[in-house]
Write an enzyme that holds these catalytic residues in place. Structure first.
Site, PDB file in Angstrom:
ATOM      1  N   HIS A 137      -9.534   4.416  18.746  1.00  0.00           N
ATOM      2  CA  HIS A 137     -10.731   4.178  19.563  1.00  0.00           C
ATOM      3  C   HIS A 137     -11.674   3.162  18.924  1.00  0.00           C
ATOM      4  CE1 HIS A 137     -13.470   6.438  16.940  1.00  0.00           C
ATOM      5  NE2 HIS A 137     -12.389   7.165  16.687  1.00  0.00           N
ATOM      6  N   HIS A 146      -3.028 -10.682  14.542  1.00  0.00           N
ATOM      7  CA  HIS A 146      -1.706 -10.059  14.688  1.00  0.00           C
ATOM      8  C   HIS A 146      -1.718  -8.714  13.958  1.00  0.00           C
ATOM      9  CE1 HIS A 146       2.949 -10.535  13.921  1.00  0.00           C
ATOM     10  NE2 HIS A 146       2.634  -9.352  14.392  1.00  0.00           N
TER      11      HIS A 146
HETATM   12  C1  LIG Z   1       0.959 -10.327   1.351  1.00  0.00           C
HETATM   13  C2  LIG Z   1       1.984 -11.418   1.618  1.00  0.00           C
HETATM   14  C3  LIG Z   1       1.424 -12.377   2.692  1.00  0.00           C
HETATM   15  C4  LIG Z   1       2.213 -12.161   0.322  1.00  0.00           C
HETATM   16  O1  LIG Z   1       3.179 -13.135   0.542  1.00  0.00           O
HETATM   17  P1  LIG Z   1       3.334 -14.369  -0.489  1.00  0.00           P
HETATM   18  O2  LIG Z   1       2.074 -15.161  -0.502  1.00  0.00           O
HETATM   19  O3  LIG Z   1       4.606 -15.064  -0.133  1.00  0.00           O
HETATM   20  O4  LIG Z   1       3.373 -13.665  -1.879  1.00  0.00           O
HETATM   21  P2  LIG Z   1       4.606 -13.414  -2.879  1.00  0.00           P
HETATM   22  O5  LIG Z   1       5.740 -12.745  -2.174  1.00  0.00           O
HETATM   23  O6  LIG Z   1       4.836 -14.700  -3.608  1.00  0.00           O
HETATM   24  O7  LIG Z   1       3.969 -12.353  -3.860  1.00  0.00           O
HETATM   25  C5  LIG Z   1       2.860 -12.656  -4.709  1.00  0.00           C
HETATM   26  C6  LIG Z   1       2.580 -11.412  -5.526  1.00  0.00           C
HETATM   27  O8  LIG Z   1       2.039 -10.392  -4.652  1.00  0.00           O
HETATM   28  C7  LIG Z   1       2.902  -9.236  -4.656  1.00  0.00           C
HETATM   29  N1  LIG Z   1       2.954  -8.749  -3.276  1.00  0.00           N
HETATM   30  C8  LIG Z   1       3.425  -9.410  -2.183  1.00  0.00           C
HETATM   31  N2  LIG Z   1       3.282  -8.658  -1.088  1.00  0.00           N
HETATM   32  C9  LIG Z   1       2.731  -7.500  -1.485  1.00  0.00           C
HETATM   33  C10 LIG Z   1       2.359  -6.330  -0.791  1.00  0.00           C
HETATM   34  N3  LIG Z   1       2.511  -6.211   0.528  1.00  0.00           N
HETATM   35  N4  LIG Z   1       1.800  -5.324  -1.529  1.00  0.00           N
HETATM   36  C11 LIG Z   1       1.644  -5.434  -2.868  1.00  0.00           C
HETATM   37  N5  LIG Z   1       1.975  -6.541  -3.568  1.00  0.00           N
HETATM   38  C12 LIG Z   1       2.522  -7.546  -2.879  1.00  0.00           C
HETATM   39  C13 LIG Z   1       4.237  -9.722  -5.158  1.00  0.00           C
HETATM   40  O9  LIG Z   1       4.973  -8.680  -5.750  1.00  0.00           O
HETATM   41  C14 LIG Z   1       3.811 -10.779  -6.150  1.00  0.00           C
HETATM   42  O10 LIG Z   1       3.361 -10.159  -7.318  1.00  0.00           O
HETATM   43  P3  LIG Z   1       3.772 -10.737  -8.781  1.00  0.00           P
HETATM   44  O11 LIG Z   1       3.207 -12.141  -8.818  1.00  0.00           O
HETATM   45  O12 LIG Z   1       3.116  -9.779  -9.719  1.00  0.00           O
HETATM   46  O13 LIG Z   1       5.256 -10.720  -8.806  1.00  0.00           O
HETATM   47  C15 LIG Z   1       3.336 -10.819   2.165  1.00  0.00           C
HETATM   48  O14 LIG Z   1       4.040 -10.168   1.126  1.00  0.00           O
HETATM   49  C16 LIG Z   1       3.114  -9.839   3.274  1.00  0.00           C
HETATM   50  O15 LIG Z   1       2.971  -8.636   3.084  1.00  0.00           O
HETATM   51  N6  LIG Z   1       3.085 -10.384   4.530  1.00  0.00           N
HETATM   52  C17 LIG Z   1       2.943  -9.613   5.753  1.00  0.00           C
HETATM   53  C18 LIG Z   1       4.271  -9.719   6.524  1.00  0.00           C
HETATM   54  C19 LIG Z   1       4.233  -9.017   7.858  1.00  0.00           C
HETATM   55  O16 LIG Z   1       3.978  -7.825   7.976  1.00  0.00           O
HETATM   56  N7  LIG Z   1       4.484  -9.805   8.895  1.00  0.00           N
HETATM   57  C20 LIG Z   1       4.551  -9.310  10.248  1.00  0.00           C
HETATM   58  C21 LIG Z   1       5.869  -9.703  10.866  1.00  0.00           C
HETATM   59  S1  LIG Z   1       6.074  -9.036  12.455  1.00  0.00           S
END
Ligand SMILES: CC(C)(COP(=O)(O)OP(=O)(O)OC[C@H]1O[C@@H](n2cnc3c(N)ncnc32)[C@H](O)[C@@H]1OP(=O)(O)O)[C@@H](O)C(=O)NCCC(=O)NCCS
Length: 210
Positions: A137, A146
């Site tokens: 709500h 998104h």
């Molecule tokens: C948060 C996010 C944007 C980061 O992506 P990125 O910029 O490519 O980052 P990286 O994968 O290079 O990770 C960077 C650091 O953050 C950490 N990290 C990435 N995603 C994380 C998450 N969800 N929770 C905790 N830590 C996370 C990685 O382990 C890495 O840590 P390190 O440097 O200690 O190894 C991505 O992981 C994410 O969660 N995106 C959302 C995807 C989604 O739900 N999309 C919808 C599709 S329908």
């Protein structure tokens, strides 16, 4: 005559929208348009070409479009281009969605299967509320944001324009997520997230920049 709709974007989100439209039963899908057409068809829907075919489609009576681009900036820019050509953008809500009567859904927004929209939730234009997301709500989601599959936004959460709430993330009630912010997969957001921030973890903290 049945209204016809063109889908811009022949990738994964485009496939999800084909299935959504088939479940809805209308409008009829005229075809897909994609910047890199390449294929003849996707899930049996013809790929008509790139955006250069759009004026011809309008002239042929196709009046509706939906933008199947996951990137919020690209989605909003494409919406502006297609609006200038005279296309309209219906809100597309899957029949399995549980939607409070008082929940508002803006033009061009898509709500995918089994999402829940609670009382007085307000979802702006060109948003994606993805599969199984729960928006309780009074949640407000602003233009182009998104809410990814399975995220949980309890009462009064505000999601700023173009923000992404990652799959399975959850927020404390009433928190605000700033414009363009990203909440990572599986995060637990316990306080406000500033505009443009990228946070993740339990509890959510700023993630290290690449
Ligand atoms: C948060 C996010 C944007 C980061 O992506 P990125 O910029 O490519 O980052 P990286 O994968 O290079 O990770 C960077 C650091 O953050 C950490 N990290 C990435 N995603 C994380 C998450 N969800 N929770 C905790 N830590 C996370 C990685 O382990 C890495 O840590 P390190 O440097 O200690 O190894 C991505 O992981 C994410 O969660 N995106 C959302 C995807 C989604 O739900 N999309 C919808 C599709 S329908």
């Amino acid at each position: 005559m049945a209204q016809k709709l063109v889908i811009l974007g022949a990738g994964g989100h485009g496939r999800a929208l084909i299935e959504l439209l088939r479940d809805l039963g209308e409008p009829e899908i005229a075809g897909l348009v994609d910047a890199a057409p390449g294929r003849e068809a996707v899930l049996g829907v013809p790929v008509l070409g790139d955006e250069s075919v759009l004026p011809g489609l309008r002239a042929a009576g196709v009046r509706l479009a939906c933008i199947a681009l996951g990137d919020a900036g690209l989605r909003l820019a494409a919406a502006a281009r297609l609006a200038a050509l005279g296309f309209g953008f219906p809100a597309l809500v899957h029949p399995s969605v549980v939607r409070a009567r008082s929940a508002e859904v803006g033009e061009g927004t898509v709500v995918l299967p089994r999402a829940v929209l609670g009382a007085a939730a307000r979802i702006g234009r060109f948003c994606i509320v993805n599969t199984g997301a729960i928006l309780e709500h009074d949640v407000v989601v602003e233009e182009g944001a998104h809410c990814a599959p399975g995220c949980v936004l309890p009462g009064g959460v505000r999601v700023g324009p173009r923000a992404l709430i990652g799959a399975g993330a959850a927020c404390r009630p009433q928190v605000s997520i700033g414009a363009g912010a990203v909440v990572g997969v599986g995060a637990a957001v316990t306080g406000d997230v500033p505009p443009g921030a990228v946070v993740g973890g339990v509890p959510a903290r700023p993630l290290p920049a690449e």
